[in-house]
Scaffold this motif. Structure first.
Motif, PDB file in Angstrom:
ATOM      1  N   GLY A  88     -92.388 -84.005  -5.019  1.00  0.00           N
ATOM      2  CA  GLY A  88     -91.635 -85.391  -5.786  1.00  0.00           C
ATOM      3  C   GLY A  88     -91.349 -85.967  -4.972  1.00  0.00           C
ATOM      4  N   TYR A  89     -91.551 -86.051  -3.749  1.00  0.00           N
ATOM      5  CA  TYR A  89     -91.311 -87.267  -2.990  1.00  0.00           C
ATOM      6  C   TYR A  89     -91.979 -88.579  -3.538  1.00  0.00           C
ATOM      7  CZ  TYR A  89     -95.940 -86.684  -1.155  1.00  0.00           C
ATOM      8  OH  TYR A  89     -97.157 -86.101  -1.044  1.00  0.00           O
ATOM      9  N   ALA A  90     -92.938 -88.361  -4.816  1.00  0.00           N
ATOM     10  CA  ALA A  90     -94.379 -88.918  -4.934  1.00  0.00           C
ATOM     11  C   ALA A  90     -93.594 -89.659  -6.217  1.00  0.00           C
ATOM     12  CB  ALA A  90     -95.896 -88.876  -4.925  1.00  0.00           C
ATOM     13  N   THR A  91     -91.807 -89.731  -6.988  1.00  0.00           N
ATOM     14  CA  THR A  91     -92.270 -89.437  -8.729  1.00  0.00           C
ATOM     15  C   THR A  91     -91.523 -90.488  -9.016  1.00  0.00           C
ATOM     16  OG1 THR A  91     -90.511 -88.597  -7.501  1.00  0.00           O
ATOM     17  CG2 THR A  91     -91.647 -86.925  -8.734  1.00  0.00           C
ATOM     18  N   ASP A  92     -91.899 -91.785  -8.311  1.00  0.00           N
ATOM     19  CA  ASP A  92     -91.603 -93.277  -8.555  1.00  0.00           C
ATOM     20  C   ASP A  92     -93.132 -94.424  -8.640  1.00  0.00           C
ATOM     21  OD1 ASP A  92     -92.611 -93.044  -6.107  1.00  0.00           O
ATOM     22  OD2 ASP A  92     -92.065 -95.082  -4.917  1.00  0.00           O
ATOM     23  N   ARG A  93     -93.897 -93.273  -8.920  1.00  0.00           N
ATOM     24  CA  ARG A  93     -94.800 -93.593  -9.559  1.00  0.00           C
ATOM     25  C   ARG A  93     -95.645 -93.823 -10.641  1.00  0.00           C
ATOM     26  NH1 ARG A  93     -99.218 -91.053  -4.407  1.00  0.00           N
ATOM     27  NH2 ARG A  93     -98.003 -91.030  -2.869  1.00  0.00           N
ATOM     28  N   PRO A  94     -95.831 -94.755 -11.579  1.00  0.00           N
ATOM     29  CA  PRO A  94     -96.216 -94.992 -12.720  1.00  0.00           C
ATOM     30  C   PRO A  94     -97.197 -93.289 -13.015  1.00  0.00           C
ATOM     31  CG  PRO A  94     -97.025 -97.013 -11.410  1.00  0.00           C
ATOM     32  CD  PRO A  94     -96.607 -95.889 -10.680  1.00  0.00           C
ATOM     33  N   GLY A  95     -97.099 -92.900 -14.476  1.00  0.00           N
ATOM     34  CA  GLY A  95     -97.625 -92.139 -14.929  1.00  0.00           C
ATOM     35  C   GLY A  95     -97.659 -89.993 -14.072  1.00  0.00           C
ATOM     36  N   LEU A  96     -96.589 -90.128 -13.329  1.00  0.00           N
ATOM     37  CA  LEU A  96     -96.535 -89.353 -12.767  1.00  0.00           C
ATOM     38  C   LEU A  96     -94.655 -88.591 -13.071  1.00  0.00           C
ATOM     39  CD1 LEU A  96     -97.498 -86.460 -10.665  1.00  0.00           C
ATOM     40  CD2 LEU A  96     -96.016 -88.555  -8.636  1.00  0.00           C
ATOM     41  N   ILE A  97     -95.021 -87.172 -13.418  1.00  0.00           N
ATOM     42  CA  ILE A  97     -93.682 -86.267 -13.926  1.00  0.00           C
ATOM     43  C   ILE A  97     -94.085 -85.534 -13.415  1.00  0.00           C
ATOM     44  CG2 ILE A  97     -92.687 -85.190 -15.732  1.00  0.00           C
ATOM     45  CD1 ILE A  97     -92.226 -88.584 -16.129  1.00  0.00           C
ATOM     46  N   VAL A  98     -92.410 -84.726 -13.096  1.00  0.00           N
ATOM     47  CA  VAL A  98     -92.629 -83.724 -12.200  1.00  0.00           C
ATOM     48  C   VAL A  98     -90.926 -82.960 -13.099  1.00  0.00           C
ATOM     49  CG1 VAL A  98     -91.091 -82.448 -10.500  1.00  0.00           C
ATOM     50  CG2 VAL A  98     -92.636 -83.851  -9.851  1.00  0.00           C
ATOM     51  N   MET A  99     -91.689 -81.239 -13.062  1.00  0.00           N
ATOM     52  CA  MET A  99     -90.848 -80.606 -14.575  1.00  0.00           C
ATOM     53  C   MET A  99     -89.997 -80.143 -13.697  1.00  0.00           C
ATOM     54  SD  MET A  99     -92.642 -79.519 -17.595  1.00  0.00           S
ATOM     55  CE  MET A  99     -93.244 -81.076 -18.907  1.00  0.00           C
ATOM     56  N   ARG A 100     -88.893 -79.493 -13.294  1.00  0.00           N
ATOM     57  CA  ARG A 100     -87.902 -78.283 -12.629  1.00  0.00           C
ATOM     58  C   ARG A 100     -86.398 -77.400 -13.807  1.00  0.00           C
ATOM     59  NH1 ARG A 100     -87.504 -78.715  -7.036  1.00  0.00           N
ATOM     60  NH2 ARG A 100     -89.036 -79.748  -6.125  1.00  0.00           N
ATOM     61  N   SER A 101     -86.906 -76.161 -12.881  1.00  0.00           N
ATOM     62  CA  SER A 101     -86.185 -75.499 -13.543  1.00  0.00           C
ATOM     63  C   SER A 101     -85.245 -74.866 -12.926  1.00  0.00           C
ATOM     64  CB  SER A 101     -87.217 -74.375 -14.107  1.00  0.00           C
ATOM     65  OG  SER A 101     -85.988 -73.614 -14.655  1.00  0.00           O
ATOM     66  N   LEU A 102     -83.970 -74.606 -13.243  1.00  0.00           N
ATOM     67  CA  LEU A 102     -82.983 -73.210 -12.633  1.00  0.00           C
ATOM     68  C   LEU A 102     -82.839 -71.638 -13.090  1.00  0.00           C
ATOM     69  CD1 LEU A 102     -81.429 -76.122 -11.631  1.00  0.00           C
ATOM     70  CD2 LEU A 102     -79.004 -74.860 -11.954  1.00  0.00           C
ATOM     71  N   GLY A 103     -83.983 -71.714 -14.066  1.00  0.00           N
ATOM     72  CA  GLY A 103     -84.534 -70.341 -14.510  1.00  0.00           C
ATOM     73  C   GLY A 103     -84.720 -69.724 -13.474  1.00  0.00           C
ATOM     74  N   LYS A 104     -85.194 -69.919 -12.340  1.00  0.00           N
ATOM     75  CA  LYS A 104     -85.920 -69.350 -12.019  1.00  0.00           C
ATOM     76  C   LYS A 104     -85.520 -68.266 -10.446  1.00  0.00           C
ATOM     77  CE  LYS A 104     -89.514 -68.841 -14.699  1.00  0.00           C
ATOM     78  NZ  LYS A 104     -89.196 -70.168 -15.895  1.00  0.00           N
ATOM     79  N   PHE A 105     -85.890 -69.978  -9.808  1.00  0.00           N
ATOM     80  CA  PHE A 105     -85.328 -69.591  -7.956  1.00  0.00           C
ATOM     81  C   PHE A 105     -83.480 -69.194  -8.272  1.00  0.00           C
ATOM     82  CE2 PHE A 105     -83.461 -71.625  -4.350  1.00  0.00           C
ATOM     83  CZ  PHE A 105     -84.086 -71.007  -3.467  1.00  0.00           C
ATOM     84  N   PHE A 106     -82.549 -69.796  -8.702  1.00  0.00           N
ATOM     85  CA  PHE A 106     -81.358 -70.186  -9.505  1.00  0.00           C
ATOM     86  C   PHE A 106     -81.050 -68.745  -9.644  1.00  0.00           C
ATOM     87  CE2 PHE A 106     -82.397 -73.934  -7.748  1.00  0.00           C
ATOM     88  CZ  PHE A 106     -81.358 -74.178  -6.377  1.00  0.00           C
ATOM     89  N   GLY A 107     -81.702 -68.424 -10.543  1.00  0.00           N
ATOM     90  CA  GLY A 107     -81.670 -66.685 -11.212  1.00  0.00           C
ATOM     91  C   GLY A 107     -80.782 -67.279 -12.463  1.00  0.00           C
ATOM     92  N   LEU A 108     -80.792 -68.560 -12.866  1.00  0.00           N
ATOM     93  CA  LEU A 108     -79.907 -68.868 -13.728  1.00  0.00           C
ATOM     94  C   LEU A 108     -80.548 -69.268 -16.013  1.00  0.00           C
ATOM     95  CD1 LEU A 108     -77.545 -71.150 -12.030  1.00  0.00           C
ATOM     96  CD2 LEU A 108     -77.053 -68.962 -12.508  1.00  0.00           C
ATOM     97  N   ALA A 109     -81.202 -68.313 -16.123  1.00  0.00           N
ATOM     98  CA  ALA A 109     -82.308 -68.422 -17.156  1.00  0.00           C
ATOM     99  C   ALA A 109     -81.815 -68.465 -18.393  1.00  0.00           C
ATOM    100  CB  ALA A 109     -83.335 -67.084 -17.517  1.00  0.00           C
ATOM    101  N   GLY A 110     -80.823 -67.826 -18.527  1.00  0.00           N
ATOM    102  CA  GLY A 110     -80.038 -68.043 -19.323  1.00  0.00           C
ATOM    103  C   GLY A 110     -78.865 -69.239 -20.308  1.00  0.00           C
ATOM    104  N   LEU A 111     -78.978 -70.334 -19.288  1.00  0.00           N
ATOM    105  CA  LEU A 111     -78.135 -71.728 -18.671  1.00  0.00           C
ATOM    106  C   LEU A 111     -79.029 -72.426 -19.366  1.00  0.00           C
ATOM    107  CD1 LEU A 111     -75.549 -72.657 -18.076  1.00  0.00           C
ATOM    108  CD2 LEU A 111     -77.233 -73.598 -15.654  1.00  0.00           C
TER     109      LEU A 111
END
Length: 342
Positions: free
Chosen positions: A190-213
């Motif tokens: 995530g710290y490098a996401t200002d670089r061209p052609g780099l995309i990071v995906m994150r989700s609240l479903g797993k760690f936060f246990g909010l998959a239905g959200l």
């Protein structure tokens, strides 16, 4: 590649029907979702009456969550699945590498969008060998899952960024799915996401246990995020989901305690499996993955006792999520013992 809709963990109703066991009598360990999810508060009534507010501060909280620099763009989405489905449609058909085994929605959606999908064996990427670099140079896009779902394999962030640099020389993209990274934030790029052609995906479903959200985010190259936003359109996530997401991301105390708890319970699960003949389980803080030649038989034996786990065929393997209570731990122990896995 089969372009039919994919099946996922959590299909509890189908299992209940197949095995003739009432829904409320199952222990569902098939999804890798935190059984002790973030405690959702009451949602203010006005949140339901207003359109989602893009100036509510959520984007800054997402940057802090991911560790992204200010120059990176970010966008809240209805789960990372929304990005998985739409990103392939904003690039002309090209060669796309995806990990195998891995979360199959990635390869499926790139194939549906007309791209040539090349499966990259996880075991072959453990050493930085020249043959892999030659293969990487043939790709236009590389999708990587870190930690991998379902194997739990991890790749060092510096190595991922070296792959990105090699891709970017030719205008390529690196897309990193970090749905299971929250308990090991040191693995994030995530710290490098200002670089061209780099995309990071994150989700609240797993760690936060909010998959239905259905809440998540993409962070990275502003041009790619802008094009993604134009395709998805306004209100990419509901107002109530924005509210809950903001509250959860701001709760640093809960996150710190949960990281500690999940690591402890993941080790407990690995020890439990080992005691019953399923040695060498890999995985993450949220699940354990073990290869076994009798994976299908074991999954069936557990299902007969009302325990649902995720079965994989190639290679033959099982993924176990975390039980959520002491009675559930005891039930799993007993079922594994009765299944005669030794």
């Amino acid at each position: 590649m089969n372009l039919s809709p994919l099946e996922h963990g959590g299909r509890l109703r189908a299992a209940a029907k197949k095995w003739g066991i009432p829904l409320d009598q199952w222990l569902d360990l098939s999804t890798g979702i935190n059984p002790h999810g973030w405690p959702v508060p009451a949602i203010p009534e006005e949140v339901w009456r207003r359109l989602p507010d893009p100036d509510d501060g959520l984007e800054q909280l997402i940057r802090q969550w991911v560790g992204a620099p200010d120059a990176a763009a970010c966008m809240a989405l209805a789960g990372s699945q929304a990005a998985i489905m739409h990103l392939p449609r904003i690039r002309k058909p090209c060669r796309v590498g995806v990990p195998s085994p891995g979360y199959q929605e990635h390869g499926h959606n790139w194939a549906v969008a007309g791209h040539r999908v090349i499966e990259i064996g996880n075991d072959q990427r453990e050493d930085d060998d020249e043959s892999w670099l030659d293969e990487l140079d043939e790709l236009d896009v590389l999708v990587w899952i870190n930690p991998n779902n379902p194997t739990g394999q991890v790749v060092d962030p510096d190595r991922l960024l070296s792959w990105h640099q090699r891709l970017q020389r030719r205008g390529g993209w690196l897309i990193v799915d970090e749905a299971f990274v929250d308990a090991t934030p040191e693995l994030s790029v995530g710290y490098a996401t200002d670089r061209p052609g780099l995309i990071v995906m994150r989700s609240l479903g797993k760690f936060f246990g909010l998959a239905g959200l259905r809440a998540g985010a993409v962070v990275g190259d502003p041009d790619i995020i802008r094009r993604l936003g134009a395709m998805i359109g306004p209100w990419s996530i509901s107002g109530p989901a924005r509210f809950i997401m903001g509250q959860a991301l701001a709760d640093a105390q809960w996150q710190a305690a949960t990281i500690e708890r999940l690591h402890s319970e993941s080790q407990r699960l690995a020890d439990c499996l080992s005691r019953h003949g399923l040695e060498g389980a890999a995985g993450t803080a949220l699940f354990r993955y073990v290869r076994h030649g009798r994976a299908a038989d074991i999954a069936g034996e557990l299902a007969r006792r009302g325990i649902l786990v995720r079965e994989f065929e190639n290679p033959a393997a099982l993924r176990f999520g975390l039980p959520g209570s002491e009675p559930e731990w005891t039930r799993l122990e007993q079922a594994l013992y009765l299944s005669h896995l030794y």
